[in-house]
Design an enzyme around this catalytic site. Structure first.
Site, PDB file in Angstrom:
ATOM      1  N   GLU A  98      -3.695  18.808   0.688  1.00 41.05           N
ATOM      2  CA  GLU A  98      -4.668  17.885   0.051  1.00 41.05           C
ATOM      3  C   GLU A  98      -5.099  16.771   0.667  1.00 41.05           C
ATOM      4  O   GLU A  98      -4.674  16.071   1.465  1.00 41.05           O
ATOM      5  CB  GLU A  98      -3.922  17.377  -1.150  1.00 41.05           C
ATOM      6  N   ASP A 119       4.786   2.083   3.719  1.00 40.24           N
ATOM      7  CA  ASP A 119       3.509   1.448   3.575  1.00 40.24           C
ATOM      8  C   ASP A 119       3.950  -0.035   3.339  1.00 40.24           C
ATOM      9  O   ASP A 119       4.749  -0.416   2.400  1.00 40.24           O
ATOM     10  CB  ASP A 119       2.431   1.624   2.477  1.00 40.24           C
ATOM     11  N   ASP A 135       2.739  -4.026   3.346  1.00 40.29           N
ATOM     12  CA  ASP A 135       1.417  -4.803   2.829  1.00 40.29           C
ATOM     13  C   ASP A 135       1.735  -6.257   3.128  1.00 40.29           C
ATOM     14  O   ASP A 135       2.807  -6.759   2.535  1.00 40.29           O
ATOM     15  CB  ASP A 135       0.953  -4.296   1.624  1.00 40.29           C
ATOM     16  N   CYS A 182      -1.572 -18.082   5.279  1.00 42.33           N
ATOM     17  CA  CYS A 182      -2.659 -17.088   4.546  1.00 42.33           C
ATOM     18  C   CYS A 182      -2.135 -16.785   3.168  1.00 42.33           C
ATOM     19  O   CYS A 182      -0.871 -16.892   2.961  1.00 42.33           O
ATOM     20  CB  CYS A 182      -3.035 -15.865   5.349  1.00 42.33           C
ATOM     21  N   ARG A 236      -4.675  -5.698   6.210  1.00 38.49           N
ATOM     22  CA  ARG A 236      -3.425  -6.536   6.100  1.00 38.49           C
ATOM     23  C   ARG A 236      -2.143  -5.915   5.973  1.00 38.49           C
ATOM     24  O   ARG A 236      -1.265  -6.542   5.566  1.00 38.49           O
ATOM     25  CB  ARG A 236      -3.623  -7.220   4.795  1.00 38.49           C
ATOM     26  N   VAL A 276       0.609  -2.100   7.703  1.00 37.80           N
ATOM     27  CA  VAL A 276       0.692  -1.197   8.723  1.00 37.80           C
ATOM     28  C   VAL A 276       1.262   0.210   7.499  1.00 37.80           C
ATOM     29  O   VAL A 276       1.884  -0.186   6.658  1.00 37.80           O
ATOM     30  CB  VAL A 276       1.829  -1.321   9.642  1.00 37.80           C
TER      31      VAL A 276
END
Length: 460
Positions: A51, A119, A121, A132, A199, A201
């Site tokens: 997919e 994932d 973030d 930040c 932001r 990887v």
């Protein structure tokens, strides 16, 4: 801070990017895993059951896209110019024809293969970074991503012998055991790290045994990396249990976390510079008398630091000395220093992404529409040198194309004269070529085994 590059992204720029720079052939070679039709043992339907998903301008979302070959994939992307390309699992049947198999009680449409993915973030670190917030990233907080790459990559590739299954001394990934003892680190070889474009990887684990993991095994691996407990209202979010640290956690602390915390993050984030910030650390100390003693020292600014010493370093040394002194070696304080370091440094994974085979993940070499930056691979062996602020943008690449003219290398690719060249070369040499070799060897072994079994059956 990384500029958002809003002016650098224009949907119209995607047409020349996909037309001249996007590495379609490399993506196809990766996604086929050796099933390219050149060996009699190949599964001719393999790539066609994968997919792909496209996000188009105007937030139109096209799922369950499938293609029979590289040319179909390339033509579709060039025609649609998607803002984002996501990659999903390999299904039992062509996902574009799934409705034809949904009739009756037995639904045969199901995922059968999918890379083990992670994932990470930066927004999940907002409670431990002060430079930040949200989607913003800078070089002061990016080391958190470097830490994550180092810790997770070492674990995925290495093997550490552990206690027998069921031992209470160490937590273990019991559903991923290979025998009486546990491979607590997994021995994977084909791992791709990719910058998300903004932001965080992404990690793709592409070994055959990783792609064929069940959802239950994936959940066990995800839980293996979990050290955070409680919720947003809990002061103590890290709990390191047991008489001894699990070998993976102990190695991570010694080789990565401790140095990054003390030599980089402690001062770059000013973790102990203000009362609000040091109170967060004091709240993690279970002995109120020790917390009060430290608070008293730190509130007296005349005694907290000297002009030549960084206040964060001074206060952290005071904290460690008090917690690790002989008179305070109580059971509840034994791990307090380590737990503080883990809280501020240990990788924070999106667990749900890793647990389910049907979860989509953005393809490498996409362009992030908010920053205009390309999702380039990261070399885990050189991740200290990766600088997200220098990742090529779409506008930059098109300017380089114009400056270079239409020169192409021997493979007909034009990226060789642009900033994307090194990224594609890294993808090929460190990931794709070793993966292809291993996949073709696996197909050859499987084919020969089936031939032998067939001969034995006939002989019998």
């Amino acid at each position: 801070m990384i500029p958002q590059q809003q002016s650098d992204f224009d949907h119209n720029y995607l047409k020349p990017y996909y037309g001249k720079l996007f590495p379609f052939a490399d993506i196809f070679k990766w996604m086929t895993y050796g099933h390219d039709g050149k060996h009699p043992g190949c599964d001719q339907s393999y790539f066609g059951r994968r997919e792909f998903s496209f996000t188009l301008k105007g937030d139109f979302y096209l799922r369950f896209q499938s293609f029979n070959n590289a040319l179909e994939l390339e033509n579709s992307i060039k025609e649609k110019c998607p803002l984002k390309i996501d990659i999903g699992p390999v299904y039992t049947v062509d996902p574009a024809k799934r409705h034809a198999y949904a009739q009756g009680d037995n639904n045969v449409f199901a995922p059968v293969e999918r890379e083990l993915i992670f994932d990470i973030d930066m927004t999940d670190y907002d409670d431990v970074r002060y430079c930040c917030r949200g989607a913003d990233v800078c070089l002061n907080c990016w080391p958190l991503m470097t830490i994550a790459i180092k810790v997770i990559d070492a674990s995925l590739r290495g093997i550490i012998s552990c206690t027998k299954k069921g031992s209470k001394q160490y937590h273990c990934c019991a559903d991923f055991c290979f025998g009486t003892t546990v491979s607590d680190d997994f021995g994977f070889n084909h791992i791709l790290w990719v910058y998300s474009g903004r932001r965080g990887v992404h990690c793709w684990v592409c070994d055959g045994k990783a792609r064929r993991l069940t959802n239950e095994q994936r959940a066990s691996i995800a839980d293996y990396y979990r050290v955070y407990k409680g919720n947003e209202n809990s002061h103590k979010k890290v709990s390191l249990m047991g008489a001894a640290l699990h070998p993976f956690l102990a190695t991570s602390y010694t080789n990565v976390l401790k140095d990054y915390f003390e030599k980089i993050l402690l001062t770059s984030q000013n973790l102990l510079a203000t009362e609000e910030r040091y109170e967060k650390i004091l709240s993690m100390i279970p002995d109120e008398s020790i917390a009060s003693e430290l608070r008293g020292k730190w509130q007296d600014s005349r005694r907290s630091s000297s002009a030549k010493e960084d206040i964060n370093v001074v206060r952290w040394e005071q904290c460690k000395q008090l917690l690790q002194s002989g008179k305070h070696k109580a059971q509840g304080l034994r791990r307090c220093v380590e737990e503080i370091v883990f809280f501020f440094t240990y990788p924070r994974l999106d667990m749900e992404v890793s647990k389910h085979m049907n979860h989509l993940l953005k393809a490498p070499f996409c362009v992030h529409p908010k920053t205009g930056r390309v999702c380039v691979p990261i070399d885990p062996n050189q991740c200290d040198d990766f600088d997200p602020t220098t990742v090529p943008t779409l506008f930059q690449l098109l300017e380089e194309l114009n400056n270079e003219g239409s020169r192409a290398d021997v493979n007909g690719a034009e990226w060789n004269g642009t900033s994307l060249g090194n990224a594609i070369a890294l993808f090929r040499t460190s990931f794709l070529e070793p993966l292809q070799k291993a996949c073709k060897e696996e197909i050859e072994r499987s084919y020969n085994l089936k031939l032998q079994q067939s001969k034995n059956s006939v002989g019998w």
